[in-house]
Design an enzyme around this catalytic site. Sequence first.
Site, PDB file in Angstrom:
ATOM      1  N   GLU A  30       0.845  -1.207   0.000  1.00 61.47           N
ATOM      2  CA  GLU A  30       0.000   0.000   0.000  1.00 61.47           C
ATOM      3  C   GLU A  30       0.878   1.254   0.000  1.00 61.47           C
ATOM      4  OE1 GLU A  30      -3.556  -0.144   2.446  1.00 61.47           O
ATOM      5  OE2 GLU A  30      -3.108   1.879   3.147  1.00 61.47           O
ATOM      6  N   TYR A  62      -6.701   7.025  -0.335  1.00 55.89           N
ATOM      7  CA  TYR A  62      -7.540   8.164  -0.711  1.00 55.89           C
ATOM      8  C   TYR A  62      -7.625   9.037   0.530  1.00 55.89           C
ATOM      9  CZ  TYR A  62     -11.599  10.117  -3.238  1.00 55.89           C
ATOM     10  OH  TYR A  62     -12.465  10.907  -3.942  1.00 55.89           O
ATOM     11  N   ALA A  64      -8.466  11.601   3.557  1.00 59.21           N
ATOM     12  CA  ALA A  64      -9.710  11.843   4.285  1.00 59.21           C
ATOM     13  C   ALA A  64     -10.497  12.947   3.586  1.00 59.21           C
ATOM     14  CB  ALA A  64      -9.396  12.232   5.719  1.00 59.21           C
ATOM     15  N   HIS A  90      -7.976   3.137  -3.662  1.00 63.12           N
ATOM     16  CA  HIS A  90      -8.863   3.265  -2.499  1.00 63.12           C
ATOM     17  C   HIS A  90      -9.889   4.347  -2.811  1.00 63.12           C
ATOM     18  CE1 HIS A  90      -6.018   1.500   0.769  1.00 63.12           C
ATOM     19  NE2 HIS A  90      -5.639   1.074  -0.417  1.00 63.12           N
ATOM     20  N   GLY A 121     -14.421   5.510   5.037  1.00 60.95           N
ATOM     21  CA  GLY A 121     -13.603   6.706   5.262  1.00 60.95           C
ATOM     22  C   GLY A 121     -13.805   7.231   6.668  1.00 60.95           C
ATOM     23  N   ALA A 141     -19.386   1.518   3.771  1.00 58.71           N
ATOM     24  CA  ALA A 141     -18.573   0.825   2.761  1.00 58.71           C
ATOM     25  C   ALA A 141     -19.392  -0.192   1.970  1.00 58.71           C
ATOM     26  CB  ALA A 141     -17.378   0.146   3.444  1.00 58.71           C
ATOM     27  N   TYR A 161     -10.974  -5.422  10.809  1.00 62.69           N
ATOM     28  CA  TYR A 161     -10.270  -4.850  11.959  1.00 62.69           C
ATOM     29  C   TYR A 161      -9.974  -5.898  13.039  1.00 62.69           C
ATOM     30  CZ  TYR A 161     -11.596  -0.645   9.582  1.00 62.69           C
ATOM     31  OH  TYR A 161     -11.724   0.322   8.612  1.00 62.69           O
ATOM     32  N   HIS A 165     -13.501  -2.395  14.792  1.00 61.72           N
ATOM     33  CA  HIS A 165     -13.650  -0.972  14.473  1.00 61.72           C
ATOM     34  C   HIS A 165     -14.308  -0.272  15.665  1.00 61.72           C
ATOM     35  CE1 HIS A 165     -15.055   2.747  12.646  1.00 61.72           C
ATOM     36  NE2 HIS A 165     -14.112   2.566  11.753  1.00 61.72           N
ATOM     37  N   ARG A 288       8.016   3.774   1.418  1.00 60.99           N
ATOM     38  CA  ARG A 288       9.441   3.442   1.533  1.00 60.99           C
ATOM     39  C   ARG A 288       9.596   1.943   1.348  1.00 60.99           C
ATOM     40  NH1 ARG A 288      12.821   7.166   3.226  1.00 60.99           N
ATOM     41  NH2 ARG A 288      11.970   9.090   4.064  1.00 60.99           N
TER      42      ARG A 288
END
Length: 309
Positions: A30, A62, A64, A90, A121, A141, A161, A165, A288
């Site tokens: 990602e 994407y 916020a 995203h 989001g 979602a 999650y 969440h 990175r």
Amino acid sequence: MSVAPHLQGYIADAADRAGRARGRINVSFEFFPPKTEKLEEQLWEAIRKLEPLAPRFVSVTYGAGGTTRDRTHRTVARIVKETSLNAAAHLTCVSATRVEVDAVLRDYWSAGVRHIVALRGDPPGGAGGAYSPYPDGYAYAADLVSGARAVAPFEVSVAVYPDRHPDSADWDAEIDNFKRKLDAGATRGVSNFFVDSDSFLRLRDRVAAAGIAAPVVPGIMPVSNFNGFRKMADAGGVSVPAWFAGLFDGLDGDPDTRRLVAAAASAELCARLIAEGVEDFHFYTLNRADLTLAICRVLGVRAQETHAS
Ligand code: FAD
């Protein structure tokens, strides 16, 4: 000296693990859309270094409230055009009407993007704030997954999650929500980052107990800056045990040691999951390559021949 708590009870033969891992582990990466030219160069250096590992897909976040809409689109479109990678965009429900979101989806399809990571989001004020659906927008979602599939036959991934969440009342609500997203047309869950392997393994058990067969891919976030990591964890309800914080204690001014510890801790987490049969990993690279490359190497994931120079 006593064994560190995170290693207690952990018995695995490293050579066997690496052997089992070779050729069987799938990875995805990602990235986030860069703000400046310099950051764009850094992103592309990371993409070029990670591309030979032949990830299943790479995804671009994407911002916020849709703040990175154009930058996300540009980045994903460039990956599609200039690399061999399967790029996923995203997309969130926040601060946009369905008509606007559908237009973004159509643009992606025209640009050759075939994979969407569909998310609710975070509220415009940031993670942890109160959420309310945008007027005439996709509310959650699951609604966005249906919307995306109505626009075009996208492959759709969704979030799950391991530490639950923060807006889910309980685990039943959490798992029901994942099921709704799959029923709406998603094909896999990609997990938020987590520290404790048991959090992910318990989530996997809950998903299996609910009769869900779709894959759930653990999201691995190597620590690059512990304070930033802790902030993100607090905002997203991710549990950070004291032993883990202790690994980074006193290393704020010592980035080299911190990076070595971060690579070792994430590789250890992945190895524990591999020992439990996990074969797919999603890395939050933060644009990175170094930590992700090092961890992949420990897991036996190497450049594929078609990419090797
Ligand atoms: P949902 O699946 O909609 O669920 C959110 C909460 O609402 C859950 O608690 C659920 O139980 C509850 N819920 C669902 N439906 C209903 C309903 N009908 N009524 C009441 N409650 C309901 N954020 C970004 O802004 N940009 C990104 O690029 C981004 N990428 C991410 C990638 C991954 C892999 C992950 C794990 C997260 C990402 N996020 C991103 C963060 C994500 O947007 C937040 O965690 C957000 O708070 C929840 O998104 P979701 O898609 O999980 O929401």
